[in-house]
Every structure is written in C-alpha cells, then in structure tokens.
Design an enzyme around this catalytic site. Structure first.
Site, mmCIF file in Angstrom:
data_model
loop_
_atom_site.group_PDB
_atom_site.id
_atom_site.type_symbol
_atom_site.label_atom_id
_atom_site.label_comp_id
_atom_site.label_asym_id
_atom_site.label_seq_id
_atom_site.Cartn_x
_atom_site.Cartn_y
_atom_site.Cartn_z
ATOM 1 C CG ASP A 10 37.474 36.819 42.335
ATOM 2 O OD1 ASP A 10 36.683 37.666 42.857
ATOM 3 O OD2 ASP A 10 37.652 35.703 42.416
ATOM 4 C CG ASP A 12 35.732 36.336 48.580
ATOM 5 O OD1 ASP A 12 36.600 36.842 48.933
ATOM 6 O OD2 ASP A 12 34.519 36.283 48.973
ATOM 7 C CG ASP A 215 37.076 31.638 42.129
ATOM 8 O OD1 ASP A 215 36.858 33.040 42.124
ATOM 9 O OD2 ASP A 215 36.496 31.290 42.936
HETATM 10 MG MG LIG Z 1 35.818 34.499 43.406
#
Ligand SMILES: [Mg+2]
Length: 269
Positions: A10, A12, A215
């Site tokens: 991922d 961000d 996240d």
């Molecule tokens: Mg993310």
C-alpha cells in the site's frame, strides 16, 4: 536457487507517511530491494496518474494496482499475458477489474438522495479543496482527481454508513475504508489483483514467497492473499482493527519507518 520474494505494498500510511507523504525513512531498504531485484508492486487506492508519479520518484518499473483493485497496470512485455484479457494503454497491458468512474459517480448521487445523507466525492470538490483535506500539494491533488474506477468521499454523518453500504450493494457496488477516506467502488478489491499478479509471477519465476504491507481496512484482502502479511502502525500509535490473519506481523514504528523495519527483518537486510 534462493527463494524469490515479491512485495505488494500500500502507499498512504504505509510506504508514504500519512501526513507528509514522504518515503525518506524507507530509502535504504528501497535501495536494497533494487540491488536484489525484488519486485515491489504498489497496490493503492490512488489513481494511475498519482501512482505513476510516485513510481518515477521511487525509480521502479514493476506492475502496479490502482484505485483499490480497479485495474492492474503491467509494463508491456513484463509478463507473458497471452491467456488473459488485457487492454493496451500507454505502454501498459491493463487488466481491468473495476467499473467505470461514470457509473460510480452516478451511483454516488443516487445514494446521496436515497439515504438523504451529506457526502462529498472527489468529483464534487475543487482541486484546492482536495489539497486542503488530504494535505497533498495542488499538483498531486490534480492527479488524485483523475479517477477511473473509484470515488473517494467524505461522510459528514458517519452514523449513516450502514445505510450507505446497503444502498451501494443494491447498485452492485461497495464501500471500503482507507486511511483518510471512504471509497465507493465496484466488486473489485486489492486481494483479487494480488491473486492475479501472484499467478503471473509464479508462471514467470516458479515458486515465490509474497509479502504484503498495509495499514487500513482496504488492505485486509491483500494481506489475506500473501504469505507474510504486515500491518503498519498508525501515527496515533494504534493499529487498524482487522479480523485475525495468519502470520500477521505488526510493526513497532508507523508509516515508512515501520515499512522498512518489517522488510529488513523479513529479508534479513
Ligand atoms: Mg493506507
């Protein structure tokens, strides 16, 4: 021969800092990955235009997944794709898994009226508004608005999320949650895209070992697909609340520092 690793990551809040979008802390590990020729496949809710800009900064040329699994962009000639339905677009072989942005925009309006809820999609916002709420520079916000398969939106009445999800599913769409926004998308997800790429890498290299890093809740299905899933700590010190996952590793540090921490441990850098 040593086992080949393939990394799905991922952006961000994972490889990029949640607030500053910097990947400074990951630089030494990125360099090692390049030396060892370990593929790093970006798997993000960002648009193709944004992801291309980031790939250029990272100096990598591997396939990438955009807009929460809306499409896989594969540099032409990277894989033997004879058995798959692909589209040729700007030097890539594209595997489309999502539905068109036009349909998603229309659905967002339908949902807004049906649920009687205040929601704002990127398509309703000016570039400067997107820059302000996301902390992106105006140029990056312009690229973030070039959507093809996914509409990020802000929800002013979070208590209505259940009704929104229901209305979306009646339109054969769904809502997923990223680090900053909700997203209205088709029946695609990061996990499907990872599954397809895993098979293609296996065809190319034989047996591989996959690592996934994310996240947020929209990373869950990607983490489920990989051999070694890594959950990156949030800047507030907590972790996304995911259902139990086999072999899940949680990082001590947030963002790119946590990203580097996990990969150096797994890969023995
Ligand atoms: Mg993310």
């Amino acid at each position: 021969m040593a086992i080949r690793f393939v990394i799905f990551s991922d952006l961000d809040g994972t490889l990029l800092d949640h607030r500053t979008y910097s990947f400074e802390a990951a630089r030494p590990v990125l360099k090692k990955l390049k030396q060892k020729k370990i593929p790093l496949v970006l798997c993000t809710s960002k648009t193709r235009a944004e992801t291309e800009a980031i790939r250029r900064k990272l100096g990598i040329n591997h396939p990438f997944v955009v807009e929460n699994g809306g499409a896989i962009f594969i540099p032409a000639g990277y894989f033997d794709l004879r058995c798959l339905r692909t589209l040729n677009k700007g030097g890539y072989d594209v595997i489309q898994l999502g539905v068109s942005y036009r349909r998603i925009r229309k659905a967002l309006k339908t949902i807004r009226e049906k649920v009687d809820v205040k929601i704002m999609g990127f398509g309703d916002l000016k570039i400067k508004d997107i820059a302000e709420i996301s902390g992106l520079r105006p140029e990056a916000a312009r690229l973030a608005r070039k959507r093809e398969y996914d509409e990020p939106f802000i929800l002013f009445q979070p208590e209505k999320i259940k009704e929104i999800r229901k209305a979306a599913s009646e339109l054969e769409l769904k809502v997923v949650k990223g680090g900053r926004f909700y997203h209205l998308i088709g029946n695609n997800d990061k996990g499907q895209a990872v599954r397809i790429l895993k098979e293609l890498y296996e065809k190319k290299y034989g047996k591989i070992k996959t690592i996934g890093l994310g996240d947020s809740s929209n990373d869950e299905l990607m983490l489920k697909e990989v051999d070694l899933p890594v959950l990156i700590r949030k800047p507030d010190g907590g972790y996304e609340n995911l259902p139990p996952l086999r072999n899940l590793k949680r990082t001590r540090q947030p963002g790119p520092a946590g990203w580097a921490e996990a990969l150096s441990q797994i890969l023995n850098f």
